[in-house]
Write an enzyme that holds these catalytic residues in place. Structure first.
Site, mmCIF file in Angstrom:
data_model
loop_
_atom_site.group_PDB
_atom_site.id
_atom_site.type_symbol
_atom_site.label_atom_id
_atom_site.label_comp_id
_atom_site.label_asym_id
_atom_site.label_seq_id
_atom_site.Cartn_x
_atom_site.Cartn_y
_atom_site.Cartn_z
ATOM 1 N N ASP A 41 11.129 2.569 6.339
ATOM 2 C CA ASP A 41 10.753 1.157 6.413
ATOM 3 C C ASP A 41 12.033 0.364 6.638
ATOM 4 O O ASP A 41 12.823 0.148 5.718
ATOM 5 C CB ASP A 41 10.049 0.695 5.124
ATOM 6 C CG ASP A 41 9.452 -0.707 5.278
ATOM 7 O OD1 ASP A 41 10.077 -1.560 5.960
ATOM 8 O OD2 ASP A 41 8.372 -0.949 4.720
ATOM 9 N N ILE A 99 0.832 -1.213 0.000
ATOM 10 C CA ILE A 99 0.000 0.000 0.000
ATOM 11 C C ILE A 99 0.865 1.261 0.000
ATOM 12 O O ILE A 99 0.601 2.203 -0.765
ATOM 13 C CB ILE A 99 -0.978 -0.011 1.205
ATOM 14 C CG1 ILE A 99 -1.973 -1.178 1.052
ATOM 15 C CG2 ILE A 99 -1.731 1.314 1.309
ATOM 16 C CD1 ILE A 99 -2.843 -1.432 2.260
ATOM 17 N N ASP A 148 -8.581 6.880 9.420
ATOM 18 C CA ASP A 148 -9.542 5.829 9.040
ATOM 19 C C ASP A 148 -9.647 4.746 10.110
ATOM 20 O O ASP A 148 -10.587 3.958 10.086
ATOM 21 C CB ASP A 148 -9.100 5.184 7.712
ATOM 22 C CG ASP A 148 -10.127 4.193 7.180
ATOM 23 O OD1 ASP A 148 -11.325 4.531 7.196
ATOM 24 O OD2 ASP A 148 -9.734 3.089 6.752
ATOM 25 N N GLU A 160 -12.630 0.494 17.904
ATOM 26 C CA GLU A 160 -13.586 0.675 16.803
ATOM 27 C C GLU A 160 -14.869 -0.075 17.129
ATOM 28 O O GLU A 160 -14.789 -1.206 17.612
ATOM 29 C CB GLU A 160 -12.979 0.182 15.492
ATOM 30 C CG GLU A 160 -11.785 1.020 15.075
ATOM 31 C CD GLU A 160 -11.128 0.549 13.770
ATOM 32 O OE1 GLU A 160 -11.637 -0.404 13.150
ATOM 33 O OE2 GLU A 160 -10.110 1.136 13.410
ATOM 34 N N ARG A 181 -3.486 0.976 11.217
ATOM 35 C CA ARG A 181 -4.217 0.458 12.370
ATOM 36 C C ARG A 181 -4.160 1.522 13.463
ATOM 37 O O ARG A 181 -3.113 2.158 13.661
ATOM 38 C CB ARG A 181 -3.594 -0.842 12.901
ATOM 39 C CG ARG A 181 -3.864 -2.074 12.065
ATOM 40 C CD ARG A 181 -5.333 -2.534 12.148
ATOM 41 N NE ARG A 181 -5.592 -3.727 11.345
ATOM 42 C CZ ARG A 181 -6.019 -3.737 10.084
ATOM 43 N NH1 ARG A 181 -6.225 -2.596 9.457
ATOM 44 N NH2 ARG A 181 -6.241 -4.867 9.451
ATOM 45 N N GLY A 215 -11.198 2.093 4.447
ATOM 46 C CA GLY A 215 -10.173 2.137 3.402
ATOM 47 C C GLY A 215 -10.222 0.922 2.481
ATOM 48 O O GLY A 215 -9.980 1.037 1.281
ATOM 49 N N HIS A 257 -13.018 3.040 9.238
ATOM 50 C CA HIS A 257 -12.242 1.864 8.801
ATOM 51 C C HIS A 257 -12.808 1.357 7.466
ATOM 52 O O HIS A 257 -13.162 0.181 7.317
ATOM 53 C CB HIS A 257 -12.253 0.750 9.865
ATOM 54 C CG HIS A 257 -11.117 -0.219 9.678
ATOM 55 N ND1 HIS A 257 -10.506 -0.868 10.708
ATOM 56 C CD2 HIS A 257 -10.470 -0.643 8.551
ATOM 57 C CE1 HIS A 257 -9.553 -1.659 10.257
ATOM 58 N NE2 HIS A 257 -9.516 -1.529 8.936
HETATM 59 P P1 NAD Z 1 2.619 -4.920 3.663
HETATM 60 O O1 NAD Z 1 2.891 -6.061 4.570
HETATM 61 O O2 NAD Z 1 2.720 -5.117 2.191
HETATM 62 O O3 NAD Z 1 3.557 -3.679 4.044
HETATM 63 C C1 NAD Z 1 3.800 -3.266 5.349
HETATM 64 C C2 NAD Z 1 5.204 -2.632 5.358
HETATM 65 O O4 NAD Z 1 5.419 -2.103 6.662
HETATM 66 C C3 NAD Z 1 6.309 -3.644 5.078
HETATM 67 O O5 NAD Z 1 7.120 -3.197 3.997
HETATM 68 C C4 NAD Z 1 7.108 -3.678 6.375
HETATM 69 O O6 NAD Z 1 8.497 -3.836 6.155
HETATM 70 C C5 NAD Z 1 6.798 -2.314 6.958
HETATM 71 N N1 NAD Z 1 7.066 -2.220 8.378
HETATM 72 C C6 NAD Z 1 7.012 -3.188 9.325
HETATM 73 N N2 NAD Z 1 7.392 -2.713 10.515
HETATM 74 C C7 NAD Z 1 7.704 -1.403 10.319
HETATM 75 C C8 NAD Z 1 8.187 -0.377 11.164
HETATM 76 N N3 NAD Z 1 8.436 -0.601 12.462
HETATM 77 N N4 NAD Z 1 8.378 0.847 10.632
HETATM 78 C C9 NAD Z 1 8.164 1.077 9.330
HETATM 79 N N5 NAD Z 1 7.727 0.135 8.466
HETATM 80 C C10 NAD Z 1 7.498 -1.092 8.964
HETATM 81 O O7 NAD Z 1 1.156 -4.412 4.073
HETATM 82 P P2 NAD Z 1 0.176 -3.499 3.200
HETATM 83 O O8 NAD Z 1 -0.682 -4.362 2.360
HETATM 84 O O9 NAD Z 1 0.959 -2.403 2.590
HETATM 85 O O10 NAD Z 1 -0.774 -2.935 4.362
HETATM 86 C C11 NAD Z 1 -0.265 -2.028 5.325
HETATM 87 C C12 NAD Z 1 -1.250 -1.958 6.467
HETATM 88 O O11 NAD Z 1 -2.483 -1.372 6.018
HETATM 89 C C13 NAD Z 1 -1.710 -3.326 6.995
HETATM 90 O O12 NAD Z 1 -0.796 -3.836 7.951
HETATM 91 C C14 NAD Z 1 -3.043 -3.028 7.631
HETATM 92 O O13 NAD Z 1 -2.846 -2.733 8.995
HETATM 93 C C15 NAD Z 1 -3.502 -1.777 6.900
HETATM 94 N N6 NAD Z 1 -4.734 -1.999 6.134
HETATM 95 C C16 NAD Z 1 -5.776 -1.174 6.392
HETATM 96 C C17 NAD Z 1 -6.966 -1.314 5.685
HETATM 97 C C18 NAD Z 1 -8.115 -0.361 5.920
HETATM 98 O O14 NAD Z 1 -9.254 -0.704 5.590
HETATM 99 N N7 NAD Z 1 -7.868 0.812 6.452
HETATM 100 C C19 NAD Z 1 -7.092 -2.347 4.736
HETATM 101 C C20 NAD Z 1 -5.986 -3.167 4.486
HETATM 102 C C21 NAD Z 1 -4.807 -2.988 5.199
#
Ligand code: NAD
Length: 323
Positions: free
Chosen positions: A176, A156, A261, A266, A237, A287, A285
């Site tokens: 990251d 994302i 979001d 929640e 989150r 997104g 929530h």
């Molecule tokens: P992903 O696993 O592809 O990417 C997460 C990234 O965060 C990874 O590259 C990881 O290395 C990095 N990361 C881990 N620990 C970290 C830290 N301490 N500091 C900085 N970066 C760190 O996940 P994604 O698909 O990109 O999703 C990201 C987040 O979005 C999910 O974990 C979820 O919580 C959230 N999400 C929210 C919704 C919504 O409806 N709002 C929907 C889907 C996902």
């Protein structure tokens, strides 16, 4: 009698067209339930071959009572409502769908950022209450020439960086620790420490997962370090941001605005002080959601099960079961 018993534990969709399309080659339709509690779940799941779970808690007791189950497939990215260790011990795959809403969440982060910068939600609320000439309330600033910080550069975060690249930003900082600096640079972004990013960014968007290390990643100290003109976006989150500190930061002008979001609790409690602030844009929530993402989610959750019932690993495994 059908060859396999595939059970939905909590009924949150109006139909199961996608799932039944995937299971057609097995000659099976899903059995839809909406379990009130563990006793009902044990009764139904004891002879189930596969489980599709949304928010229902798949506890150790329930998992241990399942004698035929080969896979628990979660509708969604996270799987904290499934006792993965218990499933692994019992020889059951746990699977999820990590990639169904990359487009939607990155769009949502962009929408929250633009809404916050251009004060769209605020103006809409004010105009409905009879006001006009709202630019006098507090200043807006141009996006072009500013610095964006992205925390978490997975699917994302990367997609967001691409979508935002047309806005004329001066630079995009990325924090990251698990992505190689050269991979960040491929996207035209600059690797940064959390501290550098927090101090330098005009806008910050959080896309890291919730882990022990990321809980309250953004707290009082981070807010104090931010520019007073900074706008914080969180579609990741809730617990990544200390919500009390966020309230104080918004109320006392440590930052300018936020687009949120996801919350610590929640739905956002009715008495949450965040609801009293003008400089926050809130969504529920949401997104992840679009009609297309729901179809993708349901199809992929079912495909995890299809693969396992055909003798293969699931498409998106979470564990490796002990057999
Ligand atoms: P992903 O696993 O592809 O990417 C997460 C990234 O965060 C990874 O590259 C990881 O290395 C990095 N990361 C881990 N620990 C970290 C830290 N301490 N500091 C900085 N970066 C760190 O996940 P994604 O698909 O990109 O999703 C990201 C987040 O979005 C999910 O974990 C979820 O919580 C959230 N999400 C929210 C919704 C919504 O409806 N709002 C929907 C889907 C996902």
């Amino acid at each position: 009698m059908e060859k396999y018993k595939i059970v939905v534990t909590d009924n949150r969709y109006s139909n199961y067209l996608e799932e039944n399309t995937v299971f057609k080659e097995l000659g099976v339709k899903v059995q839809i339930h909406d379990f009130a509690g563990p006793a009902e779940a044990v009764e139904v799941l004891k002879d189930a071959d596969a489980v599709l779970v949304n928010l229902f808690s798949m506890t150790k007791d329930i998992i241990n009572a399942m004698d035929r189950c080969k896979i628990i497939s979660r509708y969604g990215v996270g799987y904290d409502n499934v006792d993965v260790d218990a499933a692994t011990q019992k020889g059951i795959w746990v699977a999820r769908v990590p990639d169904y809403s990359i487009e939607e969440v990155s769009d949502h982060a962009l929408a929250l950022l633009l809404s916050s910068v251009r004060k769209i939600a605020y103006k809409d609320r004010m105009i409905r209450s009879g006001r006009w000439n709202l630019h006098k309330d507090w200043p807006s600033y141009r996006i072009a020439g500013k610095t964006l910080g992205i925390i978490g550069f997975g699917a994302i975060g990367q997609k967001f960086s691409v979508k935002i690249s047309g806005l004329g930003l001066k630079k995009v900082l990325v924090h990251d620790p698990y992505i190689k600096p050269e991979d960040i640079e491929t996207f035209g972004c600059i690797p940064a420490s959390l501290n550098e990013l927090v101090k330098d960014a005009d806008y910050i968007s959080i896309h890291a997962p919730l882990t022990e290390k990321t809980t309250e990643l953004i707290d009082r100290k981070a807010f104090i370090d931010m520019k007073s003109s900074c706008i914080l976006i969180n579609t990741s989150r809730g617990p990544l941001v200390n919500e009390q500190d966020l309230f104080t930061a918004l109320k006392e002008g440590q930052i300018a605005a936020a687009g949120i979001d996801v919350c610590e609790v929640e739905p956002l409690p009715e008495n949450s002080p965040l609801r009293t602030l003008d400089n926050i844009t809130l969504t529920d929530h949401a997104g992840w959601y679009s009609e297309e993402s729901v179809v993708e989610l349901k199809t992929k959750a079912a495909q995890n099960i299809l693969q396992v019932l055909k003798g293969n690993p699931p498409v998106y495994p979470v564990n490796k079961p002990l057999t």
